[in-house]
Scaffold this motif. Structure first.
Motif, PDB file in Angstrom:
ATOM      1  N   CYS A 449     107.403  31.702  52.512  1.00 47.19           N
ATOM      2  CA  CYS A 449     106.244  32.315  51.851  1.00 47.19           C
ATOM      3  C   CYS A 449     106.488  32.375  50.344  1.00 47.19           C
ATOM      4  O   CYS A 449     107.525  32.880  49.893  1.00 47.19           O
ATOM      5  CB  CYS A 449     106.043  33.722  52.416  1.00 47.19           C
ATOM      6  SG  CYS A 449     104.737  34.628  51.578  1.00 47.19           S
ATOM      7  N   PRO A 450     105.540  31.862  49.555  1.00 45.00           N
ATOM      8  CA  PRO A 450     105.759  31.839  48.105  1.00 45.00           C
ATOM      9  C   PRO A 450     105.728  33.229  47.468  1.00 45.00           C
ATOM     10  O   PRO A 450     106.079  33.364  46.301  1.00 45.00           O
ATOM     11  CB  PRO A 450     104.614  30.970  47.572  1.00 45.00           C
ATOM     12  CG  PRO A 450     103.637  30.863  48.664  1.00 45.00           C
ATOM     13  CD  PRO A 450     104.296  31.215  49.959  1.00 45.00           C
ATOM     14  N   HIS A 451     105.349  34.259  48.217  1.00 42.35           N
ATOM     15  CA  HIS A 451     105.309  35.599  47.624  1.00 42.35           C
ATOM     16  C   HIS A 451     106.724  36.115  47.384  1.00 42.35           C
ATOM     17  O   HIS A 451     107.157  36.225  46.241  1.00 42.35           O
ATOM     18  CB  HIS A 451     104.511  36.559  48.519  1.00 42.35           C
ATOM     19  CG  HIS A 451     104.464  37.960  47.988  1.00 42.35           C
ATOM     20  ND1 HIS A 451     104.847  39.039  48.732  1.00 42.35           N
ATOM     21  CD2 HIS A 451     104.097  38.452  46.778  1.00 42.35           C
ATOM     22  CE1 HIS A 451     104.711  40.155  48.000  1.00 42.35           C
ATOM     23  NE2 HIS A 451     104.241  39.809  46.814  1.00 42.35           N
ATOM     24  N   MET A 452     107.476  36.396  48.462  1.00 48.10           N
ATOM     25  CA  MET A 452     108.837  36.904  48.273  1.00 48.10           C
ATOM     26  C   MET A 452     109.805  36.283  49.257  1.00 48.10           C
ATOM     27  O   MET A 452     110.803  36.885  49.634  1.00 48.10           O
ATOM     28  CB  MET A 452     108.858  38.436  48.369  1.00 48.10           C
ATOM     29  CG  MET A 452     108.249  39.106  47.148  1.00 48.10           C
ATOM     30  SD  MET A 452     108.154  40.906  47.309  1.00 48.10           S
ATOM     31  CE  MET A 452     109.846  41.366  47.041  1.00 48.10           C
ATOM     32  N   LYS A 453     109.440  35.057  49.705  1.00 47.27           N
ATOM     33  CA  LYS A 453     110.392  34.193  50.438  1.00 47.27           C
ATOM     34  C   LYS A 453     110.673  34.598  51.886  1.00 47.27           C
ATOM     35  O   LYS A 453     111.687  34.186  52.450  1.00 47.27           O
ATOM     36  CB  LYS A 453     111.743  34.088  49.684  1.00 47.27           C
ATOM     37  CG  LYS A 453     111.635  33.731  48.220  1.00 47.27           C
ATOM     38  CD  LYS A 453     111.610  32.225  48.056  1.00 47.27           C
ATOM     39  CE  LYS A 453     111.475  31.780  46.605  1.00 47.27           C
ATOM     40  NZ  LYS A 453     110.157  31.290  46.255  1.00 47.27           N
ATOM     41  N   CYS A 454     109.837  35.411  52.500  1.00 45.16           N
ATOM     42  CA  CYS A 454     109.967  35.598  53.952  1.00 45.16           C
ATOM     43  C   CYS A 454     109.511  34.311  54.648  1.00 45.16           C
ATOM     44  O   CYS A 454     108.912  33.430  54.016  1.00 45.16           O
ATOM     45  CB  CYS A 454     109.105  36.770  54.428  1.00 45.16           C
ATOM     46  SG  CYS A 454     109.791  38.372  54.000  1.00 45.16           S
ATOM     47  N   ILE A 455     109.748  34.230  55.948  1.00 38.39           N
ATOM     48  CA  ILE A 455     109.349  33.040  56.718  1.00 38.39           C
ATOM     49  C   ILE A 455     108.027  33.346  57.434  1.00 38.39           C
ATOM     50  O   ILE A 455     107.899  34.378  58.101  1.00 38.39           O
ATOM     51  CB  ILE A 455     110.444  32.690  57.758  1.00 38.39           C
ATOM     52  CG1 ILE A 455     111.763  32.369  57.043  1.00 38.39           C
ATOM     53  CG2 ILE A 455     110.013  31.544  58.667  1.00 38.39           C
ATOM     54  CD1 ILE A 455     111.744  31.125  56.194  1.00 38.39           C
ATOM     55  N   VAL A 456     107.059  32.435  57.287  1.00 32.42           N
ATOM     56  CA  VAL A 456     105.754  32.670  57.920  1.00 32.42           C
ATOM     57  C   VAL A 456     105.855  32.447  59.431  1.00 32.42           C
ATOM     58  O   VAL A 456     106.779  31.775  59.909  1.00 32.42           O
ATOM     59  CB  VAL A 456     104.657  31.753  57.322  1.00 32.42           C
ATOM     60  CG1 VAL A 456     104.434  32.072  55.854  1.00 32.42           C
ATOM     61  CG2 VAL A 456     105.000  30.277  57.524  1.00 32.42           C
ATOM     62  N   HIS A 457     104.894  33.006  60.165  1.00 31.29           N
ATOM     63  CA  HIS A 457     104.827  32.830  61.621  1.00 31.29           C
ATOM     64  C   HIS A 457     103.501  32.172  61.987  1.00 31.29           C
ATOM     65  O   HIS A 457     102.499  32.390  61.305  1.00 31.29           O
ATOM     66  CB  HIS A 457     104.892  34.182  62.339  1.00 31.29           C
ATOM     67  CG  HIS A 457     106.228  34.864  62.219  1.00 31.29           C
ATOM     68  ND1 HIS A 457     106.556  35.969  62.954  1.00 31.29           N
ATOM     69  CD2 HIS A 457     107.311  34.591  61.445  1.00 31.29           C
ATOM     70  CE1 HIS A 457     107.791  36.351  62.655  1.00 31.29           C
ATOM     71  NE2 HIS A 457     108.265  35.536  61.734  1.00 31.29           N
ATOM     72  N   TRP A 458     103.489  31.418  63.075  1.00 37.96           N
ATOM     73  CA  TRP A 458     102.244  30.792  63.553  1.00 37.96           C
ATOM     74  C   TRP A 458     101.374  31.853  64.234  1.00 37.96           C
ATOM     75  O   TRP A 458     101.868  32.652  65.029  1.00 37.96           O
ATOM     76  CB  TRP A 458     102.579  29.669  64.532  1.00 37.96           C
ATOM     77  CG  TRP A 458     101.378  28.982  65.139  1.00 37.96           C
ATOM     78  CD1 TRP A 458     101.024  28.956  66.457  1.00 37.96           C
ATOM     79  CD2 TRP A 458     100.398  28.203  64.448  1.00 37.96           C
ATOM     80  NE1 TRP A 458      99.891  28.207  66.628  1.00 37.96           N
ATOM     81  CE2 TRP A 458      99.479  27.730  65.406  1.00 37.96           C
ATOM     82  CE3 TRP A 458     100.199  27.855  63.110  1.00 37.96           C
ATOM     83  CZ2 TRP A 458      98.385  26.931  65.079  1.00 37.96           C
ATOM     84  CZ3 TRP A 458      99.100  27.065  62.779  1.00 37.96           C
ATOM     85  CH2 TRP A 458      98.212  26.616  63.749  1.00 37.96           C
ATOM     86  N   ASN A 459     100.099  31.879  63.884  1.00 36.86           N
ATOM     87  CA  ASN A 459      99.138  32.791  64.517  1.00 36.86           C
ATOM     88  C   ASN A 459      98.220  31.951  65.403  1.00 36.86           C
ATOM     89  O   ASN A 459      97.305  31.291  64.904  1.00 36.86           O
ATOM     90  CB  ASN A 459      98.344  33.499  63.411  1.00 36.86           C
ATOM     91  CG  ASN A 459      97.195  34.331  63.938  1.00 36.86           C
ATOM     92  OD1 ASN A 459      96.831  34.236  65.113  1.00 36.86           O
ATOM     93  ND2 ASN A 459      96.609  35.136  63.071  1.00 36.86           N
ATOM     94  N   PRO A 460      98.478  31.932  66.720  1.00 34.89           N
ATOM     95  CA  PRO A 460      97.722  31.036  67.600  1.00 34.89           C
ATOM     96  C   PRO A 460      96.255  31.435  67.746  1.00 34.89           C
ATOM     97  O   PRO A 460      95.413  30.582  68.019  1.00 34.89           O
ATOM     98  CB  PRO A 460      98.454  31.158  68.946  1.00 34.89           C
ATOM     99  CG  PRO A 460      99.215  32.432  68.885  1.00 34.89           C
ATOM    100  CD  PRO A 460      99.475  32.739  67.439  1.00 34.89           C
TER     101      PRO A 460
END
Ligand SMILES: Cc1cc2nc3c(=O)[nH]c(=O)nc-3n(C[C@H](O)[C@H](O)[C@H](O)COP(=O)(O)OP(=O)(O)OC[C@H]3O[C@@H](n4cnc5c(N)ncnc54)[C@H](O)[C@@H]3O)c2cc1C
Ligand code: FES
Length: 496
Positions: A449-460
């Motif tokens: 995530c370009p905000h603060m570098k967490c990892i995004v998750h898929w939202n099915p």
């Protein structure tokens, strides 16, 4: 499927996107209820205002809401009273009742066709009266002590047994048609509304706002973006959730009237008429953004089917909420800048908070007194009332940072990703967000995530990439949908 509010919606005339630099008094970023309420008050006071909207007017939470307007809070008056005491709980009700009156007066003044109607709120229990009476008694006491004429009642003609509290004289409307009405008036006032114009940077010290194409120099910058963009202290304690809505037509039985909140678990029901057709909608299944385990739309459809004779499901949508750590919104001038304003922390109640925020921010810019600006100020610090949620949310962020960086699956081939699926995986040491479209096309983005570098998750449920840390969301091309991130997910070189 789209929100029900789009029925009969005509949208707003498009301005060509901004191709050259420009100077204004106030740049309002975000064309939801907050931004447009502020923009209208400012334009009518003679300020040169420009509105910049990443998507279209009302396309954010405003157009994804339920369209209910009430002086109390959906989470309950009693919890607010317990946290803040008599005086503040009563002030919240007064401020919010004034905001509902402001909406009603604006609709009348501008002739906005948005089906505004005074309606009661019902807070109902389906449970055993002896067992749950105590909680509702507390709630009733808190409502009455805050000045609302609430009373105990039986359910309002619902096809299931229910009982609880009735609060008269609240209201409902079509939120999208309302903000489109505000936007039309702004266009008449000569205000330019640039849709499809995401702001990519705010430099408050220079009074500059940048889009992809141009810079806007502004004396005042209003972040009416539901949560402030970029890195801000308030994001640290914010509880970010998604909630889902389903609309349906009934085969038989009555469409219930009013704002109906059924407790345990919380479901909000309301009816809506468009032309000759009537619709019933249910809203619920709230969960933290970025944490997805179930088919929430299916759960809402099953809920409706278990209580009503459903002919057809017609609409479904979802939207996001930001719950502040001390339970009140943050509105107005931000820390560190006299020219930068924000409005966030509205939880499920932001059509009314957003209206109040628009008027508070406009008054601050116009240097007018506003009775509510101190109570809901964006610079307040309330550690005694916020500490618990701050601690919880920071644990959540740390947990995601550690778990998602260490625990992401390794993938040797993309062939295992089926059509419609999205997965985060480590490939050659990179964290990738990989999605295969229903047509079989592979879309590969950075999962960071370009905000603060967490990892995004898929939202099915939504086919989006959602960040569990502060609620930034991205479409399958990586473009920002909402949240604090300014920039899209990166496209790694050499990947599909
Ligand atoms: C399911 C659900 C139901 C709800 N129902 C109710 C209800 O019945 N009553 C109630 O009072 N509240 C309700 N709420 C809460 C309410 O919808 C929101 O709090 C409120 O609409 C927020 O308004 P806003 O104008 O601040 O934000 P938004 O409506 O989200 O507007 C922000 C705008 O900013 C734009 N934006 C974001 N980033 C940028 C950028 N970089 N550049 C340019 N533009 C940008 C977005 O596209 C968006 O249009 C509900 C919320 C949910 C989730
Ligand atoms: S939203 Fe903050 S790190 Fe993603």
């Amino acid at each position: 499927m789209e929100p029900i509010w789009k029925l009969g919606s005509r949208g707003i005339a498009e301005h060509p996107s901004l191709a050259e630099d420009i100077e204004v008094d106030v740049a309002v970023i975000g064309a939801g209820i907050t931004g447009l309420t502020a923009a209208l008050a400012l334009a009518e006071a003679g300020q040169r205002v420009m509105v910049l909207e990443a998507a279209t007017v009302g396309a954010g939470a405003t157009g994804g809401s339920t369209g209910n307007l009430y002086a109390t809070l959906a989470s309950g008056q009693a919890p607010l009273h317990r946290k803040w005491g008599d005086q503040v709980a009563a002030e919240v009700v007064r401020a919010r009742a004034e905001a509902v009156d402001h909406i009603e007066a604006t609709i009348e003044r501008l002739g906005i066709d948005c089906q505004f109607k005074r309606q009661p709120v019902y807070r109902l229990s389906m449970g055993d009266r002896q067992h749950s009476r105590h909680d509702l008694n507390d709630e009733l006491d808190a409502l009455v002590s805050a000045g609302l004429g609430a009373e105990m009642t039986d359910g309002p003609g619902l096809p299931f047994d229910s009982w609880g509290i009735r609060i008269p004289n609240q209201a409902q409307f079509n939120p999208l048609h309302y903000v489109q009405g505000l936007a039309s008036r702004l266009l008449d006032e000569g205000v330019v509304i640039h849709q499809h114009s995401p702001v990519r940077e705010i430099d408050a010290s220079k009074g500059l706002v940048r889009t992809n194409e141009a810079s806007i120099a502004a004396k005042h910058i209003v972040q009416a973006t539901h949560t402030p963009k970029g890195i801000s202290l308030v994001q640290a304690g914010m509880l970010v959730s998604r909630e889902y809505a389903v609309g349906a037509r009934l085969r038989s039985g009555e469409y219930p009237e009013g704002i109906i909140w059924v407790l345990d678990p919380f479901h909000s029901l309301r009816s809506y008429r468009h032309g000759d057709e009537q619709y019933l909608m249910v809203i619920g299944e709230k969960h933290k953004t970025g944490e997805h385990h179930e088919d929430y739309y299916q759960k809402l459809r099953a809920y409706l089917e278990s209580h009503f004779d459903i002919e057809a499901f017609t609409h479904q949508w979802s939207a996001q909420q930001y719950g502040s750590p001390d339970g009140l919104p943050y509105i107005g001038r931000m820390h560190g800048h006299g020219n930068l304003y924000m409005a966030t922390g509205f939880a499920a109640d932001g059509l009314v908070w957003g209206t109040l925020a628009g008027t508070i921010i406009a008054d601050q810019i116009l240097e007018r007194d506003n009775p509510w600006q101190a109570r809901f100020g964006a610079r307040r610090i309330t550690p005694g009332k916020s500490a618990l949620q701050y601690a919880r949310e920071n644990v959540t962020v740390t947990k995601h940072m550690v778990k998602d960086y260490l625990g992401t699956e390794k993938l040797d081939t993309f062939d295992v990703i089926a059509p419609g699926q999205g997965r985060v995986a480590t490939v050659d040491g990179d964290k990738l967000a990989i999605h295969r479209t229903e047509a079989g096309e592979l879309k590969v983005l950075s999962a960071v995530c370009p905000h603060m570098k967490c990892i995004v998750h898929w939202n099915p449920s939504e086919s989006t990439w959602d960040c569990p840390c502060h609620g930034s969301r991205f479409d399958t091309e990586g473009e920002v949908i909402e949240g604090p991130a300014y920039h899209p997910l990166a496209k790694p070189e050499g990947r599909a």
